[in-house]
Write an enzyme that holds these catalytic residues in place. Structure first.
Site, PDB file in Angstrom:
ATOM      1  N   GLU A 249      30.629  53.853   2.464  1.00 45.54           N
ATOM      2  CA  GLU A 249      30.219  55.385   3.276  1.00 45.54           C
ATOM      3  C   GLU A 249      31.286  56.318   2.765  1.00 45.54           C
ATOM      4  O   GLU A 249      31.054  57.367   2.927  1.00 45.54           O
ATOM      5  CB  GLU A 249      30.452  54.953   4.661  1.00 45.54           C
ATOM      6  CG  GLU A 249      31.446  54.692   5.317  1.00 45.54           C
ATOM      7  CD  GLU A 249      31.380  53.102   5.594  1.00 45.54           C
ATOM      8  OE1 GLU A 249      32.268  52.702   6.544  1.00 45.54           O
ATOM      9  OE2 GLU A 249      30.861  52.101   4.733  1.00 45.54           O
ATOM     10  N   ASP A 259      22.614  49.989   2.467  1.00 43.37           N
ATOM     11  CA  ASP A 259      22.662  49.326   3.856  1.00 43.37           C
ATOM     12  C   ASP A 259      22.402  47.888   3.734  1.00 43.37           C
ATOM     13  O   ASP A 259      21.328  47.446   3.515  1.00 43.37           O
ATOM     14  CB  ASP A 259      21.834  50.082   4.913  1.00 43.37           C
ATOM     15  CG  ASP A 259      21.545  49.439   6.059  1.00 43.37           C
ATOM     16  OD1 ASP A 259      22.303  48.355   6.416  1.00 43.37           O
ATOM     17  OD2 ASP A 259      20.440  49.732   6.768  1.00 43.37           O
ATOM     18  N   GLU A 277      25.793  46.948   8.626  1.00 47.03           N
ATOM     19  CA  GLU A 277      24.794  47.736   8.875  1.00 47.03           C
ATOM     20  C   GLU A 277      24.923  48.540  10.326  1.00 47.03           C
ATOM     21  O   GLU A 277      24.622  49.746  10.369  1.00 47.03           O
ATOM     22  CB  GLU A 277      23.257  47.173   9.088  1.00 47.03           C
ATOM     23  CG  GLU A 277      21.984  47.834   9.564  1.00 47.03           C
ATOM     24  CD  GLU A 277      20.807  47.234   9.311  1.00 47.03           C
ATOM     25  OE1 GLU A 277      19.778  48.157   8.851  1.00 47.03           O
ATOM     26  OE2 GLU A 277      20.612  46.004   9.566  1.00 47.03           O
ATOM     27  N   GLU A 278      25.330  47.762  11.256  1.00 45.39           N
ATOM     28  CA  GLU A 278      25.620  48.321  12.598  1.00 45.39           C
ATOM     29  C   GLU A 278      26.362  49.392  12.581  1.00 45.39           C
ATOM     30  O   GLU A 278      26.462  50.502  13.595  1.00 45.39           O
ATOM     31  CB  GLU A 278      26.049  47.052  13.633  1.00 45.39           C
ATOM     32  CG  GLU A 278      24.826  46.209  13.925  1.00 45.39           C
ATOM     33  CD  GLU A 278      24.514  45.021  12.878  1.00 45.39           C
ATOM     34  OE1 GLU A 278      23.612  44.098  13.041  1.00 45.39           O
ATOM     35  OE2 GLU A 278      25.346  45.068  11.976  1.00 45.39           O
ATOM     36  N   ASN A 410      28.794  43.338  -1.393  1.00 44.82           N
ATOM     37  CA  ASN A 410      28.410  42.055  -1.085  1.00 44.82           C
ATOM     38  C   ASN A 410      27.054  41.862  -0.255  1.00 44.82           C
ATOM     39  O   ASN A 410      27.235  41.185   0.644  1.00 44.82           O
ATOM     40  CB  ASN A 410      29.489  41.104  -0.602  1.00 44.82           C
ATOM     41  CG  ASN A 410      30.592  41.323  -1.675  1.00 44.82           C
ATOM     42  OD1 ASN A 410      30.506  41.295  -2.707  1.00 44.82           O
ATOM     43  ND2 ASN A 410      31.817  40.909  -1.065  1.00 44.82           N
ATOM     44  N   CYS A 413      25.583  38.680   1.740  1.00 48.49           N
ATOM     45  CA  CYS A 413      26.617  37.478   1.984  1.00 48.49           C
ATOM     46  C   CYS A 413      27.092  37.684   3.372  1.00 48.49           C
ATOM     47  O   CYS A 413      26.269  38.013   4.208  1.00 48.49           O
ATOM     48  CB  CYS A 413      27.652  37.843   0.872  1.00 48.49           C
ATOM     49  SG  CYS A 413      27.015  38.180  -0.832  1.00 48.49           S
ATOM     50  N   GLY A 414      28.330  37.450   3.632  1.00 46.54           N
ATOM     51  CA  GLY A 414      28.666  37.320   4.699  1.00 46.54           C
ATOM     52  C   GLY A 414      27.689  36.431   5.851  1.00 46.54           C
ATOM     53  O   GLY A 414      27.555  35.409   5.664  1.00 46.54           O
ATOM     54  N   ALA A 415      27.521  36.898   6.912  1.00 49.67           N
ATOM     55  CA  ALA A 415      26.647  36.386   7.826  1.00 49.67           C
ATOM     56  C   ALA A 415      25.333  35.727   7.407  1.00 49.67           C
ATOM     57  O   ALA A 415      24.962  34.762   7.913  1.00 49.67           O
ATOM     58  CB  ALA A 415      26.211  37.366   9.013  1.00 49.67           C
TER      59      ALA A 415
END
Length: 508
Positions: A249, A259, A277-278, A410, A413-415
């Site tokens: 951002e 996003d 995103e949140e 990424n 990825c992550g969650a």
């Protein structure tokens, strides 16, 4: 106005009614909003507890279910305990009455919108496989978000239409049980937004576009590419910059900012979610407006939002997320009055495990990113690169005016459990095929990407095409599934001990 299909599609999802060619608040709701607009001396709303009662009464006046008890507790907790006494007093004496006055103008704002907008740009539900654009004023966005804050949107039929929740009741309810400080700070971001827009009304526009890659041939456009099309692509790979620190951002170049989306736009923004995103939806709250009318995305769809203003500074991520103050967005406006902030929502495969290495999974991901990055309005420019050709020079070059690249990281990825090495290549392929002039890739210091810069430079030095890199991604994934390699893609691809591999020679 009764004959407008765009209005008819959204009318069951908004709290105003159409009668005699005009939009109105139901009389009981209008009277309650008028009382709120006159301030606490008339409305008696001087606490979060009383505010929750007022919202409950508004919902009953609109024939909506009662405000959930947990949500009522959340409003009381935020305004009575989490805000300072002076801050809460300002809300009840100033911000809340201004929001009520903004809501009283909602019917007129909607009528002005439909009077000015063609049916192709009007506020309407954009369902699955329904490509289209909605263009609305920031002032109307503020009024719609005030409806969400007051929990005034009807909920019946939203699930069947595959629309995400839009009211803020769950957001506030989540403050009351097992809550982390990050939840409070999400609400603080939104409270700050309402303070800003009730002090100075924004005057620009925001557009929401549902982008669709047709699954079947259409006249003059690009359809969902198959494996063979990717394998034969002769498009050169675009410049790719690896950035180890910083945030998407904060991108300084004009770019599509990715996003890392849920298939339901916004993901957990209005519940307990607090990742990429949140967070973006909290600092650019106008993004939330798209949750009102954008149905969940299918595999060949993406959502692009242009013009959403940023209002908040923050620090941290996930449970460490904190609102830290005001942000003044200085992005210039385009010819349509939109800020030059372009955000594209693309949802990756969720917990794909082996699927992300199977050809079907790779194809799904590269086409999802391609859909997001592609500008279909320039389809004639793109048709030739997906046709087989014998030379790399057949591809048209990006014009000097086409300077909007891709800013990403990424994704998936992550969650979501995706492989960062593969996802970086997938997005490079998609951006190059879409003729984006560059990719700025934020690694967020992911250890698995420590060789990414080395690999990028090696590939560019050998002047690979999209088809050649796609071939190597598919080959690596096949070997991984067969147990023939256990290396990461970046290590697997580079020559061993300074000796070029077959992958090297294939590009000479």
């Amino acid at each position: 106005m009764e004959a407008r299909g765009d209005l008819q599609s959204i009318l069951p999802l908004i709290p105003v009614v159409l009668r005699g060619g005009a939009l109105f608040w139901p009389p009981a709701a209008q009277e309650q909003l008028k009382a709120l607009a006159l301030g606490p001396d008339v409305s008696r709303v001087t606490s979060g507890d009383v505010l929750a009662d007022a919202l409950h009464d508004l919902r009953i006046a609109l024939s909506l279910p009662a405000l959930p008890a947990r949500a009522a507790e959340g409003y009381a907790l935020f305004f009575d305990d989490l805000l300072s006494r002076s801050h809460a007093r300002d809300w009840f004496s100033d911000v809340l009455p201004r929001l009520a006055r903004l809501l009283l103008r909602l019917p007129a704002l909607l009528q002005d919108h439909y009077a000015a907008a063609t049916a192709a740009l009007g506020l309407r539900v954009l369902g699955a496989q329904e490509a289209g654009v909605v263009l609305i004023r920031q002032e109307l966005s503020a009024a719609l978000l005030a409806c969400a804050l007051f929990c005034l949107f009807p909920t019946a039929g939203r699930g069947e239409a595959r629309l995400p929740a839009i009211n803020f009741d769950t957001l506030f309810a989540a403050l009351t049980y097992n809550s982390r400080p990050s939840q409070e700070h999400k609400v603080r971001c939104l409270a700050h937004y309402f303070e800003r827009v009730t002090t100075s009304t924004p005057t620009g526009f925001v557009s929401f576009e549902r982008k669709v890659l047709p699954l079947h041939p259409v006249s003059g456009g690009i359809t969902y590419p198959d494996i063979d099309a990717w394998m034969k692509s002769s498009v050169p790979l675009c410049p790719f910059r690896v950035i180890s620190s910083g945030l998407i951002e904060d991108e300084e170049q004009e770019a599509l900012e990715v996003d890392f989306a849920n298939k339901y736009l916004g993901g957990g923004a209005l519940s307990r979610g607090c990742v990429q995103e949140e967070i973006r939806f909290m600092i650019n709250p106008e993004l939330i407006v798209g949750m009102l009318f954008m149905a969940s995305m299918e595999d060949n769809e993406a959502i692009e939002i242009v013009g959403a203003e940023r209002f908040s500074q923050y620090m941290g991520y996930g449970s460490s997320f904190r609102f830290v103050g005001d942000y003044l967005d200085t992005k210039p406006l385009d010819a349509l009055g939109r800020r030059k902030t372009r955000i594209v929502a693309i949802d990756a495969l969720d917990c794909p495990t082996k699927l992300q290495y199977e050809t079907s999974g790779l194809l799904r991901e590269v086409n999802k990113a391609f859909c997001g990055f592609l500008d279909q309005s320039k389809h004639l420019f793109y048709v030739k690169p997906f046709q087989n050709s014998d030379t790399k020079d057949n591809c048209p070059s990006v014009s000097s005016d086409d300077c909007i690249g891709v800013s990403t990281g990424n994704w998936g990825c992550g969650a979501f459990g995706g492989n960062p090495e593969i996802k970086s290549m997938i997005q490079w392929l998609a951006a190059s095929q879409a003729h984006r002039p560059f990719v700025n890739y934020y690694t967020f210091e992911d250890a698995s990407l420590k060789r990414l810069e080395e690999v990028i430079q090696w590939i560019l030095r050998h002047r690979w095409t999209v088809g050649e890199l796609w071939h190597m991604v598919v080959e690596y994934s096949s070997q991984l599934l067969k147990g023939e390699t256990h290396e990461g893609f970046l290590t697997w691809l580079l020559p061993k001990d300074g000796v070029d591999t077959d992958a090297d020679y294939m590009c000479e």
